[in-house]
Write a protein that holds these residues in place. Sequence first.
Motif, PDB file in Angstrom:
ATOM      1  N   MET A 106      23.691 -19.869   6.428  1.00  0.00           N
ATOM      2  CA  MET A 106      24.807 -19.594   7.335  1.00  0.00           C
ATOM      3  C   MET A 106      25.800 -18.653   6.663  1.00  0.00           C
ATOM      4  N   LYS A 107      26.084 -17.533   7.322  1.00  0.00           N
ATOM      5  CA  LYS A 107      27.021 -16.555   6.794  1.00  0.00           C
ATOM      6  C   LYS A 107      28.447 -16.917   7.194  1.00  0.00           C
ATOM      7  N   THR A 108      29.379 -16.742   6.262  1.00  0.00           N
ATOM      8  CA  THR A 108      30.795 -16.947   6.545  1.00  0.00           C
ATOM      9  C   THR A 108      31.491 -15.598   6.447  1.00  0.00           C
ATOM     10  N   GLN A 109      32.798 -15.621   6.548  1.00  0.00           N
ATOM     11  CA  GLN A 109      33.574 -14.387   6.418  1.00  0.00           C
ATOM     12  C   GLN A 109      34.040 -14.157   4.984  1.00  0.00           C
ATOM     13  N   ASP A 110      33.630 -15.027   4.072  1.00  0.00           N
ATOM     14  CA  ASP A 110      34.088 -14.936   2.690  1.00  0.00           C
ATOM     15  C   ASP A 110      32.910 -14.652   1.761  1.00  0.00           C
ATOM     16  N   PRO A 111      32.887 -13.508   1.073  1.00  0.00           N
ATOM     17  CA  PRO A 111      31.736 -13.163   0.214  1.00  0.00           C
ATOM     18  C   PRO A 111      31.544 -14.124  -0.950  1.00  0.00           C
ATOM     19  N   VAL A 112      32.631 -14.680  -1.480  1.00  0.00           N
ATOM     20  CA  VAL A 112      32.494 -15.632  -2.594  1.00  0.00           C
ATOM     21  C   VAL A 112      31.817 -16.904  -2.110  1.00  0.00           C
ATOM     22  N   LEU A 113      32.230 -17.405  -0.969  1.00  0.00           N
ATOM     23  CA  LEU A 113      31.613 -18.597  -0.394  1.00  0.00           C
ATOM     24  C   LEU A 113      30.158 -18.326  -0.039  1.00  0.00           C
ATOM     25  N   ASP A 114      29.882 -17.147   0.516  1.00  0.00           N
ATOM     26  CA  ASP A 114      28.499 -16.789   0.835  1.00  0.00           C
ATOM     27  C   ASP A 114      27.639 -16.754  -0.427  1.00  0.00           C
ATOM     28  N   TYR A 115      28.203 -16.224  -1.507  1.00  0.00           N
ATOM     29  CA  TYR A 115      27.457 -16.157  -2.765  1.00  0.00           C
ATOM     30  C   TYR A 115      27.136 -17.563  -3.268  1.00  0.00           C
ATOM     31  N   LEU A 116      28.111 -18.472  -3.203  1.00  0.00           N
ATOM     32  CA  LEU A 116      27.891 -19.841  -3.664  1.00  0.00           C
ATOM     33  C   LEU A 116      26.828 -20.527  -2.812  1.00  0.00           C
ATOM     34  N   LEU A 117      26.916 -20.372  -1.499  1.00  0.00           N
ATOM     35  CA  LEU A 117      25.924 -20.988  -0.624  1.00  0.00           C
ATOM     36  C   LEU A 117      24.524 -20.447  -0.908  1.00  0.00           C
ATOM     37  N   GLY A 118      24.446 -19.135  -1.152  1.00  0.00           N
ATOM     38  CA  GLY A 118      23.152 -18.541  -1.493  1.00  0.00           C
ATOM     39  C   GLY A 118      22.608 -19.075  -2.806  1.00  0.00           C
ATOM     40  N   PHE A 119      23.496 -19.228  -3.796  1.00  0.00           N
ATOM     41  CA  PHE A 119      23.098 -19.756  -5.098  1.00  0.00           C
ATOM     42  C   PHE A 119      22.582 -21.190  -4.956  1.00  0.00           C
ATOM     43  N   LEU A 120      23.296 -22.004  -4.207  1.00  0.00           N
ATOM     44  CA  LEU A 120      22.879 -23.399  -4.006  1.00  0.00           C
ATOM     45  C   LEU A 120      21.544 -23.468  -3.282  1.00  0.00           C
ATOM     46  N   ASP A 121      21.378 -22.622  -2.271  1.00  0.00           N
ATOM     47  CA  ASP A 121      20.132 -22.622  -1.513  1.00  0.00           C
ATOM     48  C   ASP A 121      18.957 -22.216  -2.388  1.00  0.00           C
ATOM     49  N   GLN A 122      19.148 -21.187  -3.217  1.00  0.00           N
ATOM     50  CA  GLN A 122      18.072 -20.733  -4.094  1.00  0.00           C
ATOM     51  C   GLN A 122      17.678 -21.799  -5.102  1.00  0.00           C
ATOM     52  N   ASN A 123      18.617 -22.657  -5.460  1.00  0.00           N
ATOM     53  CA  ASN A 123      18.338 -23.729  -6.414  1.00  0.00           C
ATOM     54  C   ASN A 123      18.076 -25.065  -5.718  1.00  0.00           C
ATOM     55  N   HIS A 124      17.889 -25.009  -4.398  1.00  0.00           N
ATOM     56  CA  HIS A 124      17.488 -26.164  -3.604  1.00  0.00           C
ATOM     57  C   HIS A 124      18.476 -27.327  -3.725  1.00  0.00           C
ATOM     58  N   ILE A 125      19.751 -26.971  -3.753  1.00  0.00           N
ATOM     59  CA  ILE A 125      20.821 -27.961  -3.755  1.00  0.00           C
ATOM     60  C   ILE A 125      21.399 -27.988  -2.342  1.00  0.00           C
ATOM     61  N   PHE A 126      21.449 -29.163  -1.765  1.00  0.00           N
ATOM     62  CA  PHE A 126      21.822 -29.295  -0.360  1.00  0.00           C
ATOM     63  C   PHE A 126      23.302 -28.979  -0.150  1.00  0.00           C
ATOM     64  N   ALA A 127      23.586 -28.084   0.775  1.00  0.00           N
ATOM     65  CA  ALA A 127      24.966 -27.726   1.103  1.00  0.00           C
ATOM     66  C   ALA A 127      25.043 -27.407   2.592  1.00  0.00           C
ATOM     67  N   HIS A 128      26.137 -27.820   3.223  1.00  0.00           N
ATOM     68  CA  HIS A 128      26.312 -27.631   4.660  1.00  0.00           C
ATOM     69  C   HIS A 128      27.727 -27.136   4.950  1.00  0.00           C
ATOM     70  N   ILE A 129      27.838 -26.262   5.939  1.00  0.00           N
ATOM     71  CA  ILE A 129      29.130 -25.943   6.547  1.00  0.00           C
ATOM     72  C   ILE A 129      29.142 -26.647   7.899  1.00  0.00           C
ATOM     73  N   LEU A 130      30.042 -27.625   8.056  1.00  0.00           N
ATOM     74  CA  LEU A 130      30.032 -28.481   9.240  1.00  0.00           C
ATOM     75  C   LEU A 130      31.362 -28.398   9.978  1.00  0.00           C
ATOM     76  N   PRO A 131      31.338 -28.623  11.307  1.00  0.00           N
ATOM     77  CA  PRO A 131      32.609 -28.735  12.041  1.00  0.00           C
ATOM     78  C   PRO A 131      33.386 -29.940  11.518  1.00  0.00           C
ATOM     79  N   PHE A 132      34.691 -29.807  11.419  1.00  0.00           N
ATOM     80  CA  PHE A 132      35.506 -30.918  10.938  1.00  0.00           C
ATOM     81  C   PHE A 132      36.541 -31.291  11.997  1.00  0.00           C
ATOM     82  N   PRO A 133      36.754 -32.588  12.276  1.00  0.00           N
ATOM     83  CA  PRO A 133      36.118 -33.740  11.616  1.00  0.00           C
ATOM     84  C   PRO A 133      34.647 -33.908  12.028  1.00  0.00           C
ATOM     85  N   ILE A 134      33.888 -34.611  11.180  1.00  0.00           N
ATOM     86  CA  ILE A 134      32.467 -34.803  11.421  1.00  0.00           C
ATOM     87  C   ILE A 134      32.269 -35.833  12.520  1.00  0.00           C
TER      88      ILE A 134
END
Length: 414
Positions: free
Chosen positions: A1-29
């Motif tokens: 999932m792409k966001t408007q922030d390149p730093v956040l996008d980079y972190l999400l990409g890094f986590l995904d490549q290392n198979h660490i689960f991460a989600h951007i969810l509507p809040f409150p859940i």
Amino acid sequence: MKTQDPVLDYLLGFLDQNHIFAHILPFPIEDPERVLDMGLRNTLFELTYYEDLFRSSVKTLRPRTLHFFTDEFQCSYLGMILPCGEELLLCGPVIFEQIQESRLSEIVARLRIPAEFTGQLRDYYMHVPFISVQYFFLSLFTNLAEHLFGKEGYQFIHTDTGTLEQWKDYYANYFRVPDEPFLSIQMIEARYETESRLIEAVESGNEDRALEVMEQFRMHFLPARLSNELRDAKDYTITLNTLLRKASERAGVHPIHIDNLSNQNVIRIENAASEEQCHRLQSEFIRSYCHLIQTYVFQKYSALTQKVLNCVAANLTEDLSLKALAEHLSVNASYLSTLFKKEMGVSLTEFVNRARIRHAKTLLQETDRPIKEIAEQCGIPDISYFGHLFKRITGTSPKAYREEMILATAELKL
């Protein structure tokens, strides 16, 4: 999932490549159970909905706060409401210790989990990403928080959601009757599905995709089976080699080429000196089998060129000159030379030379045979010419290449 922030996008990409689960969810859940704990509690308990401190920790997150919480199963999570206030970054579960049998038994006993669930819990830990350095994991998110809110603009809170008293209050009477191994079946099915995707990727010659699937397979589906970790790693690598053979056969590679590569791989596996070396061999095997398929299947060579390739692969010690091959295949030498260079991009002589030196490199690395004997086994009995050819193709002498490989292996053993 792409966001408007390149730093956040980079972190999400890094986590995904290392198979660490991460989600951007509507809040409150609205529906925490869909993303929390990989379905563990729904597997263990006869509850359609449960309200514990674990859920509450996620549902009551505060703005400008980095929440780090650990549950009863020693799984950790990080949650942070993003600056817009309407989205939540949730990462986890992860574990910071490998759950060996003694630790697993301790957790089962402490939480009074029925013994029938031990196997499922073992499988669960096998799938949860293990991170050896907690500081590294936390620093990824503290750096993100500083980027989003400023160095002094956020707070860090660590919550332990797993006290034994609360566990007893919430769960003591709600364990499922363990009549079905819910989690084990799901994970076995997932493993075979991943295995099929690996075979399909290799069969299509898609090296990048195959390596990506292999990383998932290695991280989530290779539990320790033996106390000897190196033997365990070697056995898994042998299994992988068998899968890759199957993929190559399905793709239409001639058995001669498959056997040649597979037999070389078996020698390399047995000579491996560490788990790390086995892991590296696994990636190398995927690349080599994909290359095999790309070379002998997808380039769609003519029947005559395929016959030449098969002859070279099966007879490196024989006379593989243009004249000899033309006579063996009952074709005009000039025609064969022209067709082969057109389809392969190199002359027949150069192709044979490269194949022989490629085989020589394997023998130099994996055996202690004299260089003269290796030269003969590669179809080049003239040791002087062999040395000249080897250096022209590899950029180094046979002796220097062997010494370099010995040094590299010795460093791996340290």
